[in-house]
Motif scaffolding. Structure first.
Motif, PDB file in Angstrom:
ATOM      1  N   LEU A   1       0.702  -1.175   0.206  1.00 53.76           N
ATOM      2  CA  LEU A   1      -0.563   0.097  -0.360  1.00 53.76           C
ATOM      3  C   LEU A   1       0.720   0.891   0.010  1.00 53.76           C
ATOM      4  O   LEU A   1       0.723   2.024  -0.804  1.00 53.76           O
ATOM      5  N   SER A   2       1.903   0.974   1.001  1.00 52.86           N
ATOM      6  CA  SER A   2       2.836   2.156   0.667  1.00 52.86           C
ATOM      7  C   SER A   2       3.873   2.677  -1.078  1.00 52.86           C
ATOM      8  O   SER A   2       3.977   3.642  -0.789  1.00 52.86           O
ATOM      9  N   GLN A   3       3.641   1.641  -1.443  1.00 53.44           N
ATOM     10  CA  GLN A   3       4.212   1.594  -2.392  1.00 53.44           C
ATOM     11  C   GLN A   3       3.418   2.348  -3.487  1.00 53.44           C
ATOM     12  O   GLN A   3       3.986   2.832  -4.741  1.00 53.44           O
ATOM     13  N   TYR A   4       2.039   1.571  -3.351  1.00 57.51           N
ATOM     14  CA  TYR A   4       0.781   2.154  -4.386  1.00 57.51           C
ATOM     15  C   TYR A   4       1.053   3.732  -4.638  1.00 57.51           C
ATOM     16  O   TYR A   4       0.027   4.605  -5.124  1.00 57.51           O
ATOM     17  N   ARG A   5       1.092   3.920  -2.855  1.00 59.01           N
ATOM     18  CA  ARG A   5       0.377   5.331  -2.554  1.00 59.01           C
ATOM     19  C   ARG A   5       1.507   6.592  -3.253  1.00 59.01           C
ATOM     20  O   ARG A   5       1.216   7.144  -3.599  1.00 59.01           O
ATOM     21  N   ALA A   6       2.968   5.932  -2.990  1.00 67.01           N
ATOM     22  CA  ALA A   6       3.689   6.556  -3.956  1.00 67.01           C
ATOM     23  C   ALA A   6       3.723   7.107  -5.043  1.00 67.01           C
ATOM     24  O   ALA A   6       3.564   8.052  -5.932  1.00 67.01           O
ATOM     25  N   GLN A   7       3.002   5.536  -5.936  1.00 68.79           N
ATOM     26  CA  GLN A   7       2.760   6.128  -7.738  1.00 68.79           C
ATOM     27  C   GLN A   7       1.618   6.664  -7.672  1.00 68.79           C
ATOM     28  O   GLN A   7       1.537   7.381  -8.726  1.00 68.79           O
ATOM     29  N   LEU A   8       0.059   6.484  -6.688  1.00 68.49           N
ATOM     30  CA  LEU A   8      -0.982   7.454  -7.264  1.00 68.49           C
ATOM     31  C   LEU A   8      -0.446   8.055  -6.662  1.00 68.49           C
ATOM     32  O   LEU A   8      -0.809   9.511  -7.721  1.00 68.49           O
TER      33      LEU A   8
ATOM     34  N   ASP B   1       2.242  10.558  -7.642  1.00 67.67           N
ATOM     35  CA  ASP B   1       2.821  10.660  -9.233  1.00 67.67           C
ATOM     36  C   ASP B   1       1.841  10.788 -10.164  1.00 67.67           C
ATOM     37  O   ASP B   1       2.489  12.051 -10.805  1.00 67.67           O
ATOM     38  N   TYR B   2       1.000  10.210 -10.021  1.00 68.24           N
ATOM     39  CA  TYR B   2       0.258  10.249 -10.973  1.00 68.24           C
ATOM     40  C   TYR B   2      -0.733  11.744 -10.639  1.00 68.24           C
ATOM     41  O   TYR B   2      -1.074  12.363 -11.600  1.00 68.24           O
TER      42      TYR B   2
END
Length: 493
Positions: A262-269, A271-272
């Motif tokens: 979830l932390s990695q996905y939050r960072a990607q989101l 940036d998006y």
């Protein structure tokens, strides 16, 4: 008379056989109420169809801009002869044709009724092109709608609204997961939670090490610095935690995997969201930042709705409950809402926060209108200039400090010693005279006693006279008593 009619498939020119039918406006619909009557009155002269939907959109947009498309020019030059009248459904279109091609165009209430009759029976009048018209109607409608709103995938603010809402939800879920994992693994190794404050690093340690007995043998240099790694290994040897089973550890490590993912996905989101905000609202992003700007757009519903709002609304957007509570209780209204989290306001001193919020809201109102309503969406020059101006205002206000109250200065004349002296004149004094007493008072202020005077009357002859005499005596005695009491009171005074 020729009649020009526009369809989604192309332009049609009809020949009106009986012009006398247009003289009475009320009777025109009766002449065209059936398809047979319409076919008798109108004959198709020419039909110029569009090759693609892009041509149809281009032709329609050209007419709205006051221009004539090449397709329409060729049709009118070939079908309409000089001196012949052309009936059109729009007065603006007639003026454009008259200016460009010098053709006499007619538009009035009778022509409007005629167009209504043609529109109701257009499928029968253009029977040969019926299939093309049905296919082009929907395609041209969608294409024209996209063109009118200037459809651009990069300018969809719905994606920003969804992304920032998901980002907030992820933060809440991550906090819950991290708290649960720390509390769960804390029974086994409670000292680790105090040493490692980073949630993601904590989850990685639990995932890679497992039981605390293995920490001394494991290498944590990729996760922690050397000082923290040595401290964790020391605390693991003397830890006060309880032992857990392998099944418990499997579930704890599974929860830590969710935290890391979830932390990695939050960072990607995030940036998006940054990329979307820089494409959709570059000026607003420069002023407020990605997160605050996205939250304002999400709260308003869309970028266009935010652009319609005045600066005073943008300033308190997000503080509606506090605003209505203040209005209900007749107290001070809030100075800021979501805009409070912007960097320009958080770094301002408390006394200047309200002023900076008001100025920043005014600049944001202009920036959102530029982002939403202008074609050039990539430039952020206006936002950069506005931010620089606000920073200079904040800097000057901080250097100047609080304003001093300007009170008018009272200037007094200088005191000068006088050489002349004056003596006190005692002869000018006067003694205050006492109030005069009544004449009856003596010199000492006591009232003089009045001597009693007895009146001698004749003796009564009968009983009736005796009774009246006794009453008079009684009355006289009462009066004398009152007089004595009054005199005594005066003496006491």
């Amino acid at each position: 008379m020729l009649v020009l009619f526009e369809t989604a498939a192309g332009y049609a020119v009809f020949k009106l056989s009986d012009e006398k039918a247009l003289k009475k406006v009320d009777n025109i619909w009766d002449e065209f109420n059936t398809a047979e009557k319409a076919q008798e009155k109108l004959q198709l002269v020419s039909f110029k169809k569009f090759k693609t939907t892009a041509d149809a959109v281009e032709a329609t947009s050209a007419l709205t801009d006051g221009k004539i498309n090449k397709t329409l020019k060729k049709l009118l030059k070939s079908a309409v002869e000089e001196g012949e009248e052309l009936a059109v459904g729009d007065a603006k279109l007639g003026n454009i044709i008259k200016e460009k091609l010098s053709l006499s165009c007619v538009h009035n209430s009778s022509i409007s009724e005629l167009m209504r009759g043609i529109r109701s029976h257009i499928d029968d009048l253009l029977a040969e092109h019926k299939e093309e018209m049905n296919a082009m109607n929907l395609a041209v409608a969608h294409s024209l709608a996209r063109y009118r709103v200037k459809f651009n995938p990069e300018k969809i603010d719905t994606m920003i609204v969804q992304a920032v809402s998901l980002l907030d939800d992820l933060d809440k879920e991550l906090n819950n997961y991290v708290m649960r994992s720390r509390e769960w693994y804390g029974w086994h190794f409670p000292e680790l939670g105090k040493i490692v404050q980073d949630h993601q690093a904590y989850a990685k340690i639990v995932q890679s090490v497992g039981m605390r007995q293995k920490i001394a043998e494991s290498d944590l240099s990729a996760i922690l610095p050397e000082e923290l790694e040595a401290r964790v290994k020391e605390e693991a040897e003397i830890s006060m935690g309880t032992d857990i089973s392998d099944i418990d550890l499997i579930h704890i490590q599974g929860l830590c995997d969710q935290v890391i993912e979830l932390s990695q996905y939050r960072a990607q989101l995030f940036d998006y969201l940054k990329n979307r905000m820089s494409a959709l609202a570059p000026n607003l992003t420069v002023l407020l930042g990605e997160l605050v700007g996205a939250r304002l757009i999400s709260h308003a519903g869309s970028l266009v709705s935010l652009a319609k709002a005045p600066a005073s609304t943008i300033q308190i957007l997000g503080a509606e409950k506090a605003l209505f509570r203040a209005l209900k209780t007749k107290k001070d209204t809030p100075k800021y809402g979501l805009i409070y989290h912007a960097q320009l306001i958080t770094q301002a001193p408390p006394k200047l926060k309200g002023k900076m919020a008001r100025k920043l809201a005014a600049k944001c109102s202009l920036a959102t209108r530029i982002d939403a309503l202008t074609d050039d969406s990539t430039s952020n020059e206006v936002g950069i200039e506005a931010r620089a101006a606000l920073e200079t205002v904040l800097r000057t206000e901080q250097e100047r400090g609080p304003k001093k109250l300007r009170t008018p200065s009272h200037k007094h004349d200088k005191y000068e010693f006088k050489s002349e002296t004056y003596e006190y004149d005692g002869s000018a004094d006067a003694v205050r005279s006492k109030r005069k007493k009544f004449n009856d008072d003596d010199e000492n202020g006591h009232s003089a006693k009045r001597p009693k005077v007895e009146e001698v009357k004749d003796e009564p002859e009968n009983e009736a006279d005796l009774s009246s005499l006794s009453l008079e005596k009684k009355k006289k005695k009462k009066k004398d008593k009152k007089v004595k009491e009054e005199e005594e009171e005066e003496d006491d005074e």
